[in-house]
Design a protein around this motif. Structure first.
Motif, PDB file in Angstrom:
ATOM      1  N   ARG A 104      33.330  14.356  -0.462  1.00 48.35           N
ATOM      2  CA  ARG A 104      33.346  13.524  -1.924  1.00 48.35           C
ATOM      3  C   ARG A 104      33.126  12.160  -1.605  1.00 48.35           C
ATOM      4  NH1 ARG A 104      36.521  10.793  -5.044  1.00 48.35           N
ATOM      5  NH2 ARG A 104      38.418  11.239  -3.733  1.00 48.35           N
ATOM      6  N   LEU A 105      34.184  11.641  -0.619  1.00 46.50           N
ATOM      7  CA  LEU A 105      33.979  10.238  -0.209  1.00 46.50           C
ATOM      8  C   LEU A 105      32.540   9.965   0.276  1.00 46.50           C
ATOM      9  CD1 LEU A 105      37.437   9.755   1.136  1.00 46.50           C
ATOM     10  CD2 LEU A 105      36.764   8.881  -1.199  1.00 46.50           C
ATOM     11  N   GLU A 106      31.949  10.495   1.215  1.00 45.43           N
ATOM     12  CA  GLU A 106      30.793  10.237   1.867  1.00 45.43           C
ATOM     13  C   GLU A 106      29.561  10.547   0.763  1.00 45.43           C
ATOM     14  OE1 GLU A 106      27.713   9.473   4.492  1.00 45.43           O
ATOM     15  OE2 GLU A 106      30.196   9.338   4.781  1.00 45.43           O
ATOM     16  N   ALA A 107      29.815  11.617  -0.260  1.00 47.48           N
ATOM     17  CA  ALA A 107      28.821  11.801  -1.108  1.00 47.48           C
ATOM     18  C   ALA A 107      28.909  10.393  -2.089  1.00 47.48           C
ATOM     19  CB  ALA A 107      29.024  13.077  -1.987  1.00 47.48           C
ATOM     20  N   ASP A 108      30.010   9.813  -2.510  1.00 44.58           N
ATOM     21  CA  ASP A 108      30.137   8.860  -3.297  1.00 44.58           C
ATOM     22  C   ASP A 108      29.509   7.471  -2.594  1.00 44.58           C
ATOM     23  OD1 ASP A 108      31.525  10.059  -5.211  1.00 44.58           O
ATOM     24  OD2 ASP A 108      33.377   9.279  -4.630  1.00 44.58           O
ATOM     25  N   THR A 109      29.688   7.333  -1.110  1.00 40.93           N
ATOM     26  CA  THR A 109      28.887   6.291  -0.526  1.00 40.93           C
ATOM     27  C   THR A 109      27.202   6.284  -0.492  1.00 40.93           C
ATOM     28  OG1 THR A 109      30.740   6.254   0.834  1.00 40.93           O
ATOM     29  CG2 THR A 109      28.496   5.247   1.515  1.00 40.93           C
ATOM     30  N   LEU A 110      26.978   7.785  -0.451  1.00 48.49           N
ATOM     31  CA  LEU A 110      25.455   7.981  -0.598  1.00 48.49           C
ATOM     32  C   LEU A 110      24.789   7.746  -1.955  1.00 48.49           C
ATOM     33  CD1 LEU A 110      25.270  11.041   1.610  1.00 48.49           C
ATOM     34  CD2 LEU A 110      24.748   8.685   2.404  1.00 48.49           C
ATOM     35  N   VAL A 111      25.810   7.907  -2.871  1.00 48.18           N
ATOM     36  CA  VAL A 111      25.264   7.796  -4.283  1.00 48.18           C
ATOM     37  C   VAL A 111      25.099   6.122  -4.696  1.00 48.18           C
ATOM     38  CG1 VAL A 111      25.859   7.935  -6.751  1.00 48.18           C
ATOM     39  CG2 VAL A 111      25.979   9.955  -5.399  1.00 48.18           C
ATOM     40  N   GLN A 112      26.076   5.353  -4.000  1.00 50.67           N
ATOM     41  CA  GLN A 112      26.004   4.096  -4.096  1.00 50.67           C
ATOM     42  C   GLN A 112      25.080   3.495  -3.588  1.00 50.67           C
ATOM     43  OE1 GLN A 112      29.973   2.679  -2.873  1.00 50.67           O
ATOM     44  NE2 GLN A 112      31.032   3.962  -4.422  1.00 50.67           N
ATOM     45  N   VAL A 172      21.584  15.517  -4.265  1.00 51.75           N
ATOM     46  CA  VAL A 172      21.212  15.447  -2.865  1.00 51.75           C
ATOM     47  C   VAL A 172      22.433  14.799  -1.910  1.00 51.75           C
ATOM     48  CG1 VAL A 172      19.404  14.483  -1.315  1.00 51.75           C
ATOM     49  CG2 VAL A 172      18.908  15.372  -3.724  1.00 51.75           C
ATOM     50  N   ALA A 173      22.941  13.849  -2.629  1.00 55.57           N
ATOM     51  CA  ALA A 173      24.151  13.268  -1.728  1.00 55.57           C
ATOM     52  C   ALA A 173      25.113  14.093  -1.597  1.00 55.57           C
ATOM     53  CB  ALA A 173      24.786  12.008  -2.659  1.00 55.57           C
ATOM     54  N   LEU A 174      25.519  14.982  -2.316  1.00 57.15           N
ATOM     55  CA  LEU A 174      26.468  15.984  -2.049  1.00 57.15           C
ATOM     56  C   LEU A 174      26.127  16.937  -1.073  1.00 57.15           C
ATOM     57  CD1 LEU A 174      29.400  17.129  -2.938  1.00 57.15           C
ATOM     58  CD2 LEU A 174      28.251  18.431  -4.526  1.00 57.15           C
ATOM     59  N   GLN A 175      24.763  17.571  -0.884  1.00 61.10           N
ATOM     60  CA  GLN A 175      24.329  18.339  -0.176  1.00 61.10           C
ATOM     61  C   GLN A 175      24.498  17.575   1.460  1.00 61.10           C
ATOM     62  OE1 GLN A 175      20.503  19.796  -1.479  1.00 61.10           O
ATOM     63  NE2 GLN A 175      21.478  21.183  -3.058  1.00 61.10           N
ATOM     64  N   GLN A 176      23.814  16.302   1.585  1.00 61.38           N
ATOM     65  CA  GLN A 176      23.810  15.565   2.845  1.00 61.38           C
ATOM     66  C   GLN A 176      25.259  15.310   3.194  1.00 61.38           C
ATOM     67  OE1 GLN A 176      20.780  12.637   3.401  1.00 61.38           O
ATOM     68  NE2 GLN A 176      22.241  11.498   4.409  1.00 61.38           N
ATOM     69  N   ALA A 177      26.045  14.986   2.516  1.00 59.41           N
ATOM     70  CA  ALA A 177      27.458  14.846   2.899  1.00 59.41           C
ATOM     71  C   ALA A 177      28.228  16.017   3.389  1.00 59.41           C
ATOM     72  CB  ALA A 177      28.270  14.140   1.606  1.00 59.41           C
ATOM     73  N   ALA A 178      27.839  17.136   2.487  1.00 55.70           N
ATOM     74  CA  ALA A 178      28.347  18.288   3.028  1.00 55.70           C
ATOM     75  C   ALA A 178      27.787  18.831   4.568  1.00 55.70           C
ATOM     76  CB  ALA A 178      28.062  19.601   2.063  1.00 55.70           C
ATOM     77  N   SER A 179      26.716  18.463   4.731  1.00 54.70           N
ATOM     78  CA  SER A 179      25.992  18.972   6.020  1.00 54.70           C
ATOM     79  C   SER A 179      26.768  18.080   7.000  1.00 54.70           C
ATOM     80  CB  SER A 179      24.723  18.608   6.097  1.00 54.70           C
ATOM     81  OG  SER A 179      23.706  19.632   5.169  1.00 54.70           O
ATOM     82  N   ILE A 219      30.304  26.746  -3.479  1.00 48.56           N
ATOM     83  CA  ILE A 219      31.248  26.028  -4.262  1.00 48.56           C
ATOM     84  C   ILE A 219      31.001  24.544  -4.422  1.00 48.56           C
ATOM     85  CG2 ILE A 219      33.838  25.751  -4.378  1.00 48.56           C
ATOM     86  CD1 ILE A 219      34.292  28.335  -2.980  1.00 48.56           C
ATOM     87  N   TRP A 220      30.814  23.888  -3.427  1.00 46.63           N
ATOM     88  CA  TRP A 220      30.721  22.225  -3.519  1.00 46.63           C
ATOM     89  C   TRP A 220      29.286  22.033  -4.381  1.00 46.63           C
ATOM     90  CZ3 TRP A 220      31.471  21.549   2.295  1.00 46.63           C
ATOM     91  CH2 TRP A 220      32.770  21.590   2.703  1.00 46.63           C
ATOM     92  N   ASP A 221      28.244  22.738  -3.977  1.00 45.74           N
ATOM     93  CA  ASP A 221      27.089  22.720  -4.765  1.00 45.74           C
ATOM     94  C   ASP A 221      26.978  22.784  -6.167  1.00 45.74           C
ATOM     95  OD1 ASP A 221      25.793  21.995  -2.236  1.00 45.74           O
ATOM     96  OD2 ASP A 221      24.922  23.858  -2.044  1.00 45.74           O
ATOM     97  N   LEU A 222      27.745  23.838  -6.455  1.00 45.30           N
ATOM     98  CA  LEU A 222      27.921  23.978  -8.093  1.00 45.30           C
ATOM     99  C   LEU A 222      28.522  22.777  -8.893  1.00 45.30           C
ATOM    100  CD1 LEU A 222      28.521  27.861  -8.189  1.00 45.30           C
ATOM    101  CD2 LEU A 222      26.217  26.551  -8.327  1.00 45.30           C
TER     102      LEU A 222
END
Length: 467
Positions: free
Chosen positions: A317-325, A332-339, A362-365
């Motif tokens: 979540r924190l990495e995805a938030d950074t990518l969104v910013q 896309v940010a959530l998928q990349q952060a998950a990887s 579960i995360w993607d949904l």
């Protein structure tokens, strides 16, 4: 003269009536064939504590091939440690031959149940260690005394003798059991270096039994945690399931963090948990572990995919938030952060694909729960991973990540009549439009693009042959 560490039947409360019929058949079968046979380990410990054992383990002086000759329903298991599984309809009894030396890894943590040997002849008795003292292989057989002192904790070294129904307590296990104390047999630092997973076992048993660690057992944990880097990631995956899917996940988690061991299992999660969100600690993982313990207590199923989704969600979540910013679309940010997080995590704990794939679903949904107009809610409801993703959404609501209204809407929607579903969809708020990286309007508002012009399809002209 009676040995002081031999407890006769009249002085203890363990009865044959508490032991499964399958275990008794194995014990008596070995005894009648002329071998020593003892019930040992967690089965004896739990019965003396008034608990129902998860399983029953037997030790004997019979070699694996001799055990297999006695029981037609037996199978030789393992390569690092050769054991025998005796199969009954509803139960498997594990039989181990007495092993020698203080420097033996714990059988239950190194067994690969998918490996079986048709013959054990030709397998050399060997005990091999690396330069740090970690045991790499051990098939060195010994006698009963040897077997006692190679075990990990005193409360796991109580031997019930089927020949006279006595309990052999050579290391003070009964005293520790009464005192609620977990104590390593031998020098703790040496035993931890032989097999670093013993540190996790100390945490697991303390959490499971509600025991305290003896001071000398507890002292080396923080300074030796780095040894867990030497343990194969696949083995740490198995141990993490024992820590978190046995009904005492919260206690295990708190013990691990208290002794600085959690960081060696889930380093990205540890870094994320050291941060705060708007001056509040991150609490989703703790709530997820509480939920896991509650489900196990109620006899409900739990899945490693959901557990690991919770264990790794904060760094994702924190990495995805950074990518969104930085301008990346949320999905896309959530998928990349998950990887990124999963790739790092597998260097420490290997998560099998059968769990990592549903974990990522579960995360993607999660981003799709915001889309409540048109046909999208119905499509999401039909997704095979909807229920797990919905349960995860409710965890996020409880942790304050998501508005309660969103969780309430989906709770009502999934059980509503078709007519009510249509009403809920019509009245649902429109999901926020995703921003397009590099395409912002006035004051950073997302640009709304006009309708696309339909392209005319052109057909290639075929050349016609000239006469």
């Amino acid at each position: 003269m009676e040995q002081p560490y031999l407890v006769p039947r009249s002085a203890h409360e363990l009865s044959r009536k508490q032991i499964s019929q399958a275990a008794l058949r194995v014990l008596y079968g070995l005894k009648d064939a002329g071998f020593q046979a003892y019930l040992v380990g967690g089965g004896v410990r739990d019965l003396l504590l008034g608990r129902e054992p998860k399983d029953f383990d037997v030790v004997t002086d019979a070699r694996p091939e001799e055990v297999r000759r006695i029981f037609r329903n037996a199978r030789l298991i393992g390569r690092r440690f050769i054991l025998v599984h005796v199969y009954f309809q509803q139960e498997i009894i594990e039989v181990a031959t007495f092993r020698c030396g203080n420097q033996q890894a714990d059988v239950e943590d190194t067994l690969d149940p998918d490996e079986a040997l048709d013959e054990v002849e030709g397998w050399a008795d060997a005990m091999v260690q690396d330069e740090n003292g970690r045991l790499l292989a051990d098939n060195l057989y010994g006698n009963l005394e040897d077997d006692i002192f190679r075990r990990d904790f005193t409360v796991n070294a109580l031997y019930y003798n089927i020949a006279d129904f006595s309990i052999l307590d050579r290391v003070g296990g009964l005293e520790d059991l009464r005192a609620g104390r977990l104590r390593v047999i031998g020098e703790p630092e040496v035993r931890y270096r032989e097999d670093p997973v013993r540190m996790l076992r100390a945490i697991r048993f303390a959490a499971k039994l509600g025991f305290r660690l003896a001071p000398e057992t507890e002292a080396p944990l923080q300074s030796l945690g780095h040894l867990l880097h030497e343990v194969p990631p696949a083995r740490l995956f198995d141990e993490s399931l024992k820590l978190f899917l046995a009904g005492h996940a919260v206690e295990s988690y708190e013990w691990l963090r208290q002794h600085d061991l959690f960081q060696y299992l889930f380093p990205a999660t540890e870094r994320a948990l050291s941060r705060e969100h708007e001056h509040f600690p991150l609490i989703l993982l703790h709530k997820a572990l509480e939920n896991t313990d509650a489900r196990i207590a109620e006899g409900k199923p739990v899945t490693p995919a959901f557990l690991f989704a919770a264990l790794l969600w904060e760094p994702v979540r924190l990495e995805a938030d950074t990518l969104v910013q930085q301008g990346m679309p949320e999905a896309v940010a959530l998928q990349q952060a998950a990887s990124q997080v999963v790739q790092e995590q597998t260097r420490h704990i290997a998560i099998p694909k059968r769990f990592s794939v549903p974990m990522r679903e579960i995360w993607d949904l999660q981003s799709r729960f915001q889309q409540r107009r048109g046909r999208r809610p119905f499509s999401l409801l039909a997704h095979p991973r909807f229920r797990a993703a919905y349960d995860f959404l409710l965890l996020r609501v409880a942790a304050g990540e998501v508005a309660e209204e969103l969780g309430a809407w989906w709770t009502e929607f999934q059980d509503a009549s078709n007519e009510r579903k249509m009403t809920l969809v019509r009245e649902a708020p429109v999901a926020p439009a995703p921003t397009t990286p590099g395409a912002e309007g006035v004051e950073g508002e997302p640009v709304t693009r006009g309708p696309r012009r339909r392209r005319r399809r052109t057909t290639k002209r075929k050349d016609v042959a000239q006469p």
